[in-house]
Write a protein that holds these residues in place. Structure first.
Motif, PDB file in Angstrom:
ATOM      1  N   CYS A   5     -14.823  -7.575  -2.966  1.00 32.96           N
ATOM      2  CA  CYS A   5     -13.998  -6.515  -2.661  1.00 32.96           C
ATOM      3  C   CYS A   5     -14.569  -5.296  -2.155  1.00 32.96           C
ATOM      4  O   CYS A   5     -15.553  -4.934  -2.974  1.00 32.96           O
ATOM      5  CB  CYS A   5     -12.762  -6.120  -3.755  1.00 32.96           C
ATOM      6  SG  CYS A   5     -11.902  -4.815  -3.241  1.00 32.96           S
ATOM      7  N   ARG A  17     -13.699  -5.583   5.303  1.00 35.98           N
ATOM      8  CA  ARG A  17     -13.449  -6.851   5.294  1.00 35.98           C
ATOM      9  C   ARG A  17     -15.019  -7.544   5.924  1.00 35.98           C
ATOM     10  O   ARG A  17     -15.396  -8.672   5.826  1.00 35.98           O
ATOM     11  CB  ARG A  17     -12.229  -7.285   5.813  1.00 35.98           C
ATOM     12  CG  ARG A  17     -11.911  -8.717   6.363  1.00 35.98           C
ATOM     13  CD  ARG A  17     -11.785  -9.694   4.977  1.00 35.98           C
ATOM     14  NE  ARG A  17     -11.552 -10.767   5.480  1.00 35.98           N
ATOM     15  CZ  ARG A  17     -12.381 -11.835   5.746  1.00 35.98           C
ATOM     16  NH1 ARG A  17     -13.820 -11.585   5.527  1.00 35.98           N
ATOM     17  NH2 ARG A  17     -12.133 -13.116   6.266  1.00 35.98           N
ATOM     18  N   ILE A  61     -11.725  -9.408   0.348  1.00 37.83           N
ATOM     19  CA  ILE A  61     -10.657  -8.414   0.404  1.00 37.83           C
ATOM     20  C   ILE A  61     -11.215  -7.026   0.735  1.00 37.83           C
ATOM     21  O   ILE A  61     -12.048  -6.604  -0.155  1.00 37.83           O
ATOM     22  CB  ILE A  61      -9.863  -8.628  -0.769  1.00 37.83           C
ATOM     23  CG1 ILE A  61      -8.730  -7.668  -0.681  1.00 37.83           C
ATOM     24  CG2 ILE A  61     -10.675  -8.491  -2.104  1.00 37.83           C
ATOM     25  CD1 ILE A  61      -7.541  -7.711  -1.692  1.00 37.83           C
ATOM     26  N   ILE A  69     -10.146  -3.266   1.672  1.00 36.94           N
ATOM     27  CA  ILE A  69      -9.275  -2.236   1.412  1.00 36.94           C
ATOM     28  C   ILE A  69      -9.525  -1.080   2.072  1.00 36.94           C
ATOM     29  O   ILE A  69     -10.671  -0.346   1.725  1.00 36.94           O
ATOM     30  CB  ILE A  69      -8.738  -2.287  -0.114  1.00 36.94           C
ATOM     31  CG1 ILE A  69      -8.276  -3.475  -0.727  1.00 36.94           C
ATOM     32  CG2 ILE A  69      -7.618  -1.259  -0.229  1.00 36.94           C
ATOM     33  CD1 ILE A  69      -7.996  -3.492  -2.095  1.00 36.94           C
ATOM     34  N   VAL A  82      -4.723  -3.801   4.011  1.00 37.05           N
ATOM     35  CA  VAL A  82      -5.521  -4.995   3.234  1.00 37.05           C
ATOM     36  C   VAL A  82      -5.785  -6.273   4.126  1.00 37.05           C
ATOM     37  O   VAL A  82      -4.770  -6.475   4.691  1.00 37.05           O
ATOM     38  CB  VAL A  82      -4.763  -5.562   2.064  1.00 37.05           C
ATOM     39  CG1 VAL A  82      -5.322  -6.406   1.251  1.00 37.05           C
ATOM     40  CG2 VAL A  82      -4.493  -4.295   0.979  1.00 37.05           C
ATOM     41  N   THR A 117      -7.871  -9.835   4.511  1.00 35.87           N
ATOM     42  CA  THR A 117      -8.402 -10.961   3.467  1.00 35.87           C
ATOM     43  C   THR A 117      -9.015 -12.128   3.990  1.00 35.87           C
ATOM     44  O   THR A 117      -8.355 -12.182   5.299  1.00 35.87           O
ATOM     45  CB  THR A 117      -7.531 -11.275   2.340  1.00 35.87           C
ATOM     46  OG1 THR A 117      -6.263 -11.843   2.800  1.00 35.87           O
ATOM     47  CG2 THR A 117      -6.974 -10.001   1.382  1.00 35.87           C
ATOM     48  N   ALA A 143      -3.010 -11.678   1.523  1.00 35.05           N
ATOM     49  CA  ALA A 143      -2.901 -10.178   1.545  1.00 35.05           C
ATOM     50  C   ALA A 143      -1.443  -9.822   1.495  1.00 35.05           C
ATOM     51  O   ALA A 143      -1.172  -8.750   0.813  1.00 35.05           O
ATOM     52  CB  ALA A 143      -3.398  -9.709   3.127  1.00 35.05           C
ATOM     53  N   CYS A 154       0.009  -7.094  -1.272  1.00 37.73           N
ATOM     54  CA  CYS A 154       0.772  -5.957  -1.036  1.00 37.73           C
ATOM     55  C   CYS A 154       2.100  -5.676  -1.572  1.00 37.73           C
ATOM     56  O   CYS A 154       2.743  -4.971  -1.741  1.00 37.73           O
ATOM     57  CB  CYS A 154       0.436  -5.802   0.591  1.00 37.73           C
ATOM     58  SG  CYS A 154      -0.842  -5.265   1.167  1.00 37.73           S
ATOM     59  N   LEU A 168      -5.626  -0.043  -7.310  1.00 35.96           N
ATOM     60  CA  LEU A 168      -5.951  -1.141  -6.379  1.00 35.96           C
ATOM     61  C   LEU A 168      -6.967  -2.092  -7.173  1.00 35.96           C
ATOM     62  O   LEU A 168      -6.938  -3.229  -7.116  1.00 35.96           O
ATOM     63  CB  LEU A 168      -6.493  -0.367  -5.288  1.00 35.96           C
ATOM     64  CG  LEU A 168      -5.296   0.009  -4.329  1.00 35.96           C
ATOM     65  CD1 LEU A 168      -5.743   0.992  -3.169  1.00 35.96           C
ATOM     66  CD2 LEU A 168      -4.479  -0.821  -3.817  1.00 35.96           C
ATOM     67  N   VAL A 192      -6.990  -5.966  -7.796  1.00 41.04           N
ATOM     68  CA  VAL A 192      -7.752  -6.913  -7.242  1.00 41.04           C
ATOM     69  C   VAL A 192      -8.215  -7.644  -8.210  1.00 41.04           C
ATOM     70  O   VAL A 192      -8.423  -8.984  -7.994  1.00 41.04           O
ATOM     71  CB  VAL A 192      -9.001  -6.118  -6.385  1.00 41.04           C
ATOM     72  CG1 VAL A 192     -10.168  -7.129  -6.122  1.00 41.04           C
ATOM     73  CG2 VAL A 192      -8.187  -5.614  -5.302  1.00 41.04           C
TER      74      VAL A 192
END
Lengths: 313, 313
Positions: free
Chosen positions: A214, A242, A249, A251, A265, A267, A274, A278, A305, A309
């Motif tokens: 992430c 990304r 993922i 962000i 987001v 992914t 995603a 969310c 967040l 994750v």
């Protein structure tokens, strides 16, 4: 659920339209609204667009749209997955939506009539089919609006939502005559010097978590002010994290007035959905591209967040 | 000049092919070569690819391609605008090219047979038409090779060379079955952490000239070494300077071993023709995207380019 034919018939039978976009309007909701508005006016209807904003880069869509004064009879919302996403218009239009045209599988709008096609990469694909069904001539302003929606929602045909159908509709629209070169340049290939400075700062502050799977980037109101970046220029940042090798993922946190962050987001949907992610924060969207908001300071919101994750992965 | 039909007929009548790509091979020359090679083998011909390199990101193209040992009878070059661009193979194949398939208006190759269609955004579009004419089944590896060429030469359908025809061919290829999502991610949406560091450094060293209408970026061998960036990762930088607001000519200089810079030029063709600009340095290409090489140190080579820009604008 209406078919394209039934949605066209609905539009033919009604008049005096107000067309609603979602909050923080993007290319697809605005493209849908402008294409539909111009098209309805071209067959003698009255229509206006109700939006919570029009980013500078989209002002070209207003060409040829005349301000009209009339009492609205028919409320249509486009690319709106949830009434909440109408923003400051949500209360006013609560329970009053006559037709909802959308392409989000998570659509929750309560409307008298609904057409949702989540196989459409962009909501503008559905609008295109409805306009064809109505026999409306696709003029250059309509083509530009449709192309804007389709190209922005697919990252100019780069994202996984792009289908053969998407590409063929785009081919038709360009053939009819649309300023695709101008729109592509404006949407995807223009950066102010301030934005270049911002990207440099973003690159310096990438936070990785979940063993590098992430990546989180952010912008703050202070950064925006210091670097002279307009809010419009913050669009399009969401693809940055990304892209990083090994990241499933990505962000993007953008601080907004009022003590919260707007979170985008992106992914790899094989690893994490995603929209589900969310949804935990009251947001939603698509499997690979969704959004939500998170309250708190940068540190607090980011920590929230990161925990989500690490729980999700 | 051959038609598509005649080029197909030529390929049907000959055998034992060597297919040449241009030097510093990109997605379109490699995509053309692999699509053609796999297709010819699928109808019982023998064929192999002669290239001066295969960047890591393109190794997926080799899937299903078998090494073959045979004496070559027929030499074909693809996406090669000038014999010089064969690089270290130029001398060996001088005067021996039987068929040249290209889409550069500036094509200067002396070959026994030539098909050039500069309305094709990518050379792979021409290859697609030839394969269809030959009645060859477009298998997934062929589709992947064609898609790679078309998507990379159009910046994933973003550049001005993209036509309705381009989009429809891409739609057909995706429908047949191709790994467009994988290819898009690999070509346009993957950045190593080293490349992120490189971009940050590039952003810090942008040089503007001609009153901001030209932006020049560069990479040096030292930067590459310091940041751990592979040569392959330097592809795709060329779009950066042209994106900057107000810039009509974006120049990307990449230092190569041997005391010279490989120069990529991207322009707004209404203001300046990139092919003409590069021709001054013995290079060429398209109106909006061309390349050349310039000798000297960074300072010398950049000064040479700045002077040429100021003369041209």
């Amino acid at each position: 659920m209406l078919t394209v034919k039934e949605a066209a018939e609905f539009l033919r039978l009604h008049d005096n339209y107000e067309i609603l976009t979602h909050d923080y309007p993007d290319g697809d909701t605005l493209g849908s609204a402008y294409a539909l508005c111009i098209a309805l006016c071209s067959i003698g209807k009255r229509a206006r667009i109700i939006t919570t904003g029009l980013p500078k880069s989209f002002t070209f869509l207003t060409q040829g749209v005349e301000e009209q004064s009339f009492d609205a009879d028919t409320i249509v919302c486009v690319d709106v997955a949830d009434e909440k996403l109408l923003g400051c218009n949500a209360d006013k239009y609560h329970g009053k939506i006559d037709l909802c045209i959308d392409h989000h599988s998570t659509n929750k709008v309560i409307a008298k009539n609904i057409i949702v096609d989540d196989s459409a990469a962009a909501n503008c694909e559905i609008i295109y089919h409805i306009l064809k069904e109505l026999g409306i001539k696709i003029t250059r302003p309509i083509a530009n609006a449709l192309y804007t929606g389709i190209s922005t929602d697919t990252g100019c045909f780069k994202y996984s939502n792009t289908t053969p159908k998407t590409l063929r509709i785009a081919a038709d629209i360009i053939e009819i005559g649309c300023d695709s070169v101008y729109i592509n340049k404006l949407m995807f290939d223009t950066k102010s010097k301030a934005k270049l400075r911002l990207e440099k700062e973003i690159y310096e502050n990438i936070r990785y978590c979940a063993d590098g799977r992430c990546a989180i980037i952010y912008t703050t109101l202070e950064m925006q002010k210091k670097l002279g970046v307009s809010s419009d220029e913050l669009e399009g940042l969401a693809s940055i994290p990304r892209q990083i090798e090994g990241v499933s993922i990505g962000i993007t946190m953008r601080e907004k007035e009022g003590g919260f962050f707007k979170v985008s987001v992106r992914t790899n949907s094989k690893v994490i959905n995603a929209a589900d992610f969310c949804a935990k924060f009251g947001g939603g969207g698509h499997r690979e591209a969704s959004g939500c908001t998170v309250k708190g300071s940068l540190e607090e919101a980011r920590q929230t967040l990161i925990e989500a994750v690490e729980e999700a992965l």
